[in-house]
Design a protein around this motif. Structure first.
Motif, PDB file in Angstrom:
ATOM      1  N   GLN A 660     -22.318  -6.968 -26.307  1.00 27.13           N
ATOM      2  CA  GLN A 660     -23.007  -5.680 -26.343  1.00 27.13           C
ATOM      3  C   GLN A 660     -24.003  -5.612 -27.496  1.00 27.13           C
ATOM      4  O   GLN A 660     -25.116  -5.098 -27.356  1.00 27.13           O
ATOM      5  CB  GLN A 660     -21.983  -4.550 -26.465  1.00 27.13           C
ATOM      6  N   LEU A 661     -23.622  -6.149 -28.638  1.00 26.84           N
ATOM      7  CA  LEU A 661     -24.517  -6.149 -29.792  1.00 26.84           C
ATOM      8  C   LEU A 661     -25.762  -6.985 -29.513  1.00 26.84           C
ATOM      9  O   LEU A 661     -26.884  -6.600 -29.866  1.00 26.84           O
ATOM     10  CB  LEU A 661     -23.773  -6.684 -31.020  1.00 26.84           C
ATOM     11  N   ALA A 662     -25.555  -8.128 -28.870  1.00 24.11           N
ATOM     12  CA  ALA A 662     -26.688  -9.002 -28.564  1.00 24.11           C
ATOM     13  C   ALA A 662     -27.653  -8.320 -27.597  1.00 24.11           C
ATOM     14  O   ALA A 662     -28.879  -8.438 -27.732  1.00 24.11           O
ATOM     15  CB  ALA A 662     -26.183 -10.320 -27.988  1.00 24.11           C
ATOM     16  N   GLN A 663     -27.096  -7.594 -26.639  1.00 25.38           N
ATOM     17  CA  GLN A 663     -27.957  -6.930 -25.656  1.00 25.38           C
ATOM     18  C   GLN A 663     -28.829  -5.850 -26.286  1.00 25.38           C
ATOM     19  O   GLN A 663     -29.882  -5.507 -25.749  1.00 25.38           O
ATOM     20  CB  GLN A 663     -27.101  -6.328 -24.540  1.00 25.38           C
ATOM     21  N   THR A 664     -28.401  -5.319 -27.424  1.00 27.64           N
ATOM     22  CA  THR A 664     -29.208  -4.302 -28.123  1.00 27.64           C
ATOM     23  C   THR A 664     -29.964  -4.900 -29.305  1.00 27.64           C
ATOM     24  O   THR A 664     -30.475  -4.156 -30.146  1.00 27.64           O
ATOM     25  CB  THR A 664     -28.299  -3.156 -28.607  1.00 27.64           C
ATOM     26  N   GLN A 666     -28.861  -6.628 -31.847  1.00 29.61           N
ATOM     27  CA  GLN A 666     -28.175  -6.661 -33.149  1.00 29.61           C
ATOM     28  C   GLN A 666     -27.561  -8.050 -33.356  1.00 29.61           C
ATOM     29  O   GLN A 666     -26.349  -8.238 -33.331  1.00 29.61           O
ATOM     30  CB  GLN A 666     -27.110  -5.564 -33.204  1.00 29.61           C
ATOM     31  N   TRP A 667     -28.439  -9.023 -33.572  1.00 31.33           N
ATOM     32  CA  TRP A 667     -27.997 -10.416 -33.584  1.00 31.33           C
ATOM     33  C   TRP A 667     -27.103 -10.741 -34.777  1.00 31.33           C
ATOM     34  O   TRP A 667     -26.154 -11.530 -34.641  1.00 31.33           O
ATOM     35  CB  TRP A 667     -29.217 -11.340 -33.561  1.00 31.33           C
ATOM     36  N   ARG A 668     -27.393 -10.178 -35.924  1.00 33.06           N
ATOM     37  CA  ARG A 668     -26.560 -10.499 -37.086  1.00 33.06           C
ATOM     38  C   ARG A 668     -25.138  -9.981 -36.900  1.00 33.06           C
ATOM     39  O   ARG A 668     -24.164 -10.687 -37.186  1.00 33.06           O
ATOM     40  CB  ARG A 668     -27.186  -9.936 -38.360  1.00 33.06           C
ATOM     41  N   ALA A 669     -25.019  -8.755 -36.428  1.00 30.95           N
ATOM     42  CA  ALA A 669     -23.681  -8.210 -36.179  1.00 30.95           C
ATOM     43  C   ALA A 669     -22.967  -8.999 -35.085  1.00 30.95           C
ATOM     44  O   ALA A 669     -21.753  -9.247 -35.162  1.00 30.95           O
ATOM     45  CB  ALA A 669     -23.782  -6.738 -35.779  1.00 30.95           C
ATOM     46  N   ALA A 670     -23.718  -9.433 -34.051  1.00 29.82           N
ATOM     47  CA  ALA A 670     -23.114 -10.257 -33.001  1.00 29.82           C
ATOM     48  C   ALA A 670     -22.611 -11.572 -33.567  1.00 29.82           C
ATOM     49  O   ALA A 670     -21.511 -12.043 -33.232  1.00 29.82           O
ATOM     50  CB  ALA A 670     -24.130 -10.500 -31.891  1.00 29.82           C
ATOM     51  N   ALA A 687     -17.819 -18.941 -26.815  1.00 32.35           N
ATOM     52  CA  ALA A 687     -18.128 -18.194 -28.032  1.00 32.35           C
ATOM     53  C   ALA A 687     -19.004 -19.026 -28.964  1.00 32.35           C
ATOM     54  O   ALA A 687     -19.928 -18.500 -29.605  1.00 32.35           O
ATOM     55  CB  ALA A 687     -16.835 -17.791 -28.735  1.00 32.35           C
ATOM     56  N   ARG A 688     -18.741 -20.313 -29.034  1.00 26.05           N
ATOM     57  CA  ARG A 688     -19.573 -21.186 -29.886  1.00 26.05           C
ATOM     58  C   ARG A 688     -21.012 -21.242 -29.366  1.00 26.05           C
ATOM     59  O   ARG A 688     -21.970 -21.205 -30.150  1.00 26.05           O
ATOM     60  CB  ARG A 688     -18.970 -22.583 -29.953  1.00 26.05           C
ATOM     61  N   LEU A 689     -21.168 -21.335 -28.060  1.00 24.91           N
ATOM     62  CA  LEU A 689     -22.526 -21.380 -27.515  1.00 24.91           C
ATOM     63  C   LEU A 689     -23.244 -20.051 -27.729  1.00 24.91           C
ATOM     64  O   LEU A 689     -24.442 -20.024 -28.039  1.00 24.91           O
ATOM     65  CB  LEU A 689     -22.483 -21.739 -26.030  1.00 24.91           C
ATOM     66  N   ASN A 690     -22.514 -18.941 -27.571  1.00 27.37           N
ATOM     67  CA  ASN A 690     -23.140 -17.645 -27.837  1.00 27.37           C
ATOM     68  C   ASN A 690     -23.484 -17.493 -29.315  1.00 27.37           C
ATOM     69  O   ASN A 690     -24.511 -16.887 -29.668  1.00 27.37           O
ATOM     70  CB  ASN A 690     -22.213 -16.513 -27.385  1.00 27.37           C
ATOM     71  N   LEU A 691     -22.624 -18.047 -30.175  1.00 27.04           N
ATOM     72  CA  LEU A 691     -22.936 -18.034 -31.602  1.00 27.04           C
ATOM     73  C   LEU A 691     -24.188 -18.866 -31.882  1.00 27.04           C
ATOM     74  O   LEU A 691     -25.033 -18.485 -32.711  1.00 27.04           O
ATOM     75  CB  LEU A 691     -21.744 -18.546 -32.406  1.00 27.04           C
TER      76      LEU A 691
END
Length: 733
Positions: A660-664, A666-670, A687-691
């Protein structure tokens, strides 16, 4: 003039009664409130069938904390040639943590095997968290149910249960007349509605009222000389007398049992140092306790004895001192002296979760007053005699009061031997030579190592929670349980599952309509991965207990795991209809509805679960995922943040929140959430790939490549990782 005043006086009296009666009638017609009885008629018959009432506990507990009886069925008239036995009590009498292997179940097979030509029916009315106030009310209903024998095993919850001196469920130790009046009024729907409002108003802000087991009582420490202790004992004695009178009116004979508790291996739950006016005495006491404990741990028994006796001179009411002294005395072989101090440690415990010595004395006295139809079973003394050290401990108990398999068998034997003279002479004449062994009873109960493993694992989890995590020898308790689990696991590794299957099938051949046997078999089948067969037995339990929510709930969760979603939904909807106030049911129902993309019904189910239990992190997680699908990103993010707050280890919630954070944007919080995911669950490659994607968005290409390479090191052919690496490599300077 006189007539006018008479009219006014009559109106003043009658009008309020009319208003109350009209309100009561309206509430009943609209379905407000609840049925206060323990039993409810399920089928008119013949024969009539009566079952437990899941709402019974609401008179004694706030609605959100109310406990419910286990599933039971009673028919009227009683089948010919049947001896019907009722058990009254609390969780220890019920057989917690698994009533399917409680003392009542052992008792039934003991009697059936010893007297094969007679049918025995053991009906366990015991309930978790209740005490004599509720048990008295259950007893008053038993008169119509043609019980031949009653077994009463109660006392553990007197101080902490409803109206107890250390309760969290309402007023503390009110006078008994006030308790009886309050409970009597709560038979009215108007009083029930007012009670629900009052319970909701008493809830502390920021601390939701949810069931937390024994941890709920940690702030309710009771001083050794607190006068309310004695008031509770007086109420207990009066309630016990009422129970025995109810049995007399019902024409039932009573086995009145003292309550055995773990004295040897259960330190006091609250044994902090007393406060001294003189700081020097405070320091001296602390030093003596430290020295005594160190000597005890190092096997210097005489020194430990001396230090604890010195401490006892300073604080004769300190439960911890008595317990330490008892351990030293027992190690020195002074068993009788040790028993005295073990009992004192129990009696003075600031968190009184166990039946104490004075309470058992009241039970013995009650039996002596009614020798004509009450027989005493002194289980506390008998289990002490059966214990290797002469003091009951870990050999019979999991923790403070709940019996293990050996303890339940021994308690059942004691009850059986006590009631033996009460059986008709014609029944006794048909007796087999001896009682069946524990091994034989467990075969008939369908109890194998597959079931033992789940019970011991549950107890390991329990011992790691408050208040057990604060006890002196928690590590020793855990070590003992873990060793027991390891022993079970070792046996399972060398025993083919087919051997256990034969035990279940043999037991079911003798008792095909026993729902507990089908539950045992289903648990085994689930453990070995035979889901289809497990479903069949779960369905059979639902057929045998169609009125009980838990059988439908278990079936629904099993069907969900097998992705049989429409069937799972029907089972869970039935469970929710039968018992609407169980949060877990609505969580599972919401998850099943979401899996079928029925987002709005899923939201309603999950929000109901959140209202029932605001501390359930899974409900918040699932609700967040559903709200995201409904196009409510802000609400979804709030629910997911709450899930993370409630359970920081719930990595699914962190991943959803990061999404949800990434979609808005907010990359640092994600990235922060995803870092926590891979720290807590290093194998979660998505999760590693999303990170990696989050790092790349933040300009940290080395960090992104490191996460991708970690995934490829574990799975060199991972297509998503290879694709992402190619994209990141092309972006590298």
């Amino acid at each position: 003039m006189g007539k006018r005043w008479l009219f006014r006086l009559t109106a003043m009296v009658v009008l309020p009664l009319v208003v109350v009666a009209g309100t009561e009638l309206g509430l009943r017609l609209t379905g407000a409130g609840f049925d206060p009885h323990f039993f409810r008629r399920y089928q008119s018959g013949p024969p009539e069938t009566w079952v437990e009432n899941p709402a019974f506990g609401r008179r004694y507990f706030p609605r959100v904390l109310a406990r419910a009886p286990q599933a039971l069925r009673v028919t009227l008239p009683k089948p010919a040639g049947t001896i019907r036995i009722f058990i009254l009590g609390e969780s220890a009498a019920l057989g917690d943590p698994r009533p399917r292997y409680g003392a009542g179940r052992y008792l039934e097979v003991l009697l059936q095997e010893r007297f094969p030509t007679t049918r025995f029916e053991v009906i366990n009315t015991a309930m978790t968290a209740i005490n004599s106030h509720a048990i008295r009310d259950i007893a008053t209903e038993l008169g119509r149910f043609e019980g031949d024998l009653w077994i009463v095993y109660m006392g553990n919850n007197e101080m902490v249960g409803p109206f107890g001196a250390a309760t969290v469920f309402g007023p503390k130790a009110p006078p008994r007349w006030l308790v009886r009046m309050t409970l009597g009024l709560q038979r009215l729907r108007l009083a029930q509605v007012l009670k629900d409002w009052a319970d909701a108003a008493r809830q502390r802000p920021g601390r939701p009222l949810v069931w937390e087991g024994m941890a709920m009582f940690l702030d309710n420490v009771l001083a050794a000389d607190e006068p309310r202790r004695e008031r509770v004992r007086r109420s207990f004695a009066a309630n016990l007398e009422d129970i025995l009178q109810a049995a007399d009116r019902a024409g039932a004979q009573v086995v009145l049992s003292t309550v055995a508790v773990n004295l040897k291996d259960c330190p006091p739950f609250h044994a902090s140092a007393p406060a001294f006016a003189d700081p020097a005495q405070q320091q001296k006491f602390a030093a003596l306790m430290e020295q005594g404990t160190a000597a005890l741990q190092q096997g210097r028994w005489a020194e430990a004895n001396d230090r604890f006796r010195e401490a006892l001179q300073l604080a004769p009411q300190a439960a911890g001192v008595h317990y330490g002294l008892a351990r030293a005395l027992l190690a020195m072989g002074q068993v009788e002296q040790a028993r005295i101090h073990f009992q004192k440690a129990c009696d003075l415990d600031g968190l009184p979760f166990r039946t104490d010595g004075p309470m058992n004395a009241l039970i013995r006295a009650a039996a002596q007053r009614r020798p004509s139809h009450v027989v005493l079973c002194d289980a506390a003394e008998a289990l002490a005699r059966l214990s290797p050290d002469g003091v009951p401990g870990r050999e019979f108990f999991y923790e403070h009061v709940h019996l293990n398999f050996d303890g339940n068998y021994q308690l059942a034997r004691l009850w059986a031997e006590t009631l033996l003279p009460l059986l008709p002479g014609s029944v006794r004449a048909s007796a087999a030579a001896d009682w069946p062994t524990q091994e034989r009873c467990e075969q008939l109960l369908g109890l194998t190592d597959w079931n033992r493993r789940s019970v011991v694992a549950e107890m390991i989890d329990r011992i790691q929670r408050p208040p057990f995590d604060r006890q002196w020898d928690q590590l020793a308790q855990l070590a003992d349980l873990r060793q027991a689990l390891a022993t079970i696991e070792a046996r399972l590794a060398t025993t083919p599952p087919e051997q256990a299957r034969q035990v279940y099938e043999a037991a079911l051949k003798r008792r095909p309509d026993d729902p507990a046997l089908h539950e045992n078999y289903a648990e085994f089948l689930e453990a070995i991965g035979d889901g289809a067969a497990a479903v069949a037995h779960r369905q059979r339990v639902c057929q045998l207990l169609p009125h009980h929510y838990f059988s439908h709930y278990c079936l629904g969760t099993l069907l969900k795991e097998q992705r049989r979603l429409p069937e799972a939904q029907r089972a869970l909807e039935t469970a929710a209809q039968l018992h609407p106030d169980v949060a877990d049911v609505h969580v599972e129902l919401g998850a099943v509805l979401a899996a079928q993309k029925e987002w709005e019904p899923a939201r309603r189910a999950l929000e109901r679960a959140r209202r029932l239990d605001p501390t359930d992190a899974r409900a918040a997680l699932f609700l967040g995922a559903v709200l995201a699908q409904l196009g409510r990103p802000a609400d979804a993010m709030a629910a997911l943040r709450e899930a993370v707050r409630l359970n920081p280890d719930l990595v699914d919630a962190r991943e959803r929140l990061a999404e949800q954070l990434a979609q808005t944007g907010q990359w640092r919080a994600a990235a922060e959430q995803l870092q926590e995911v891979v720290r807590r669950a290093p194998d979660r490659w998505r999760a590693r790939l999303n990170l990696a994607i989050a790092w790349s968005q933040l300009g940290n290409l080395p960090g992104a490549l490191e996460q991708v390479d970690t995934v490829l090191a574990q799975d060199p052919k991972n297509g998503l990782a290879l694709e992402l690496k190619a994209r990141l490599t092309n972006r590298s300077p």
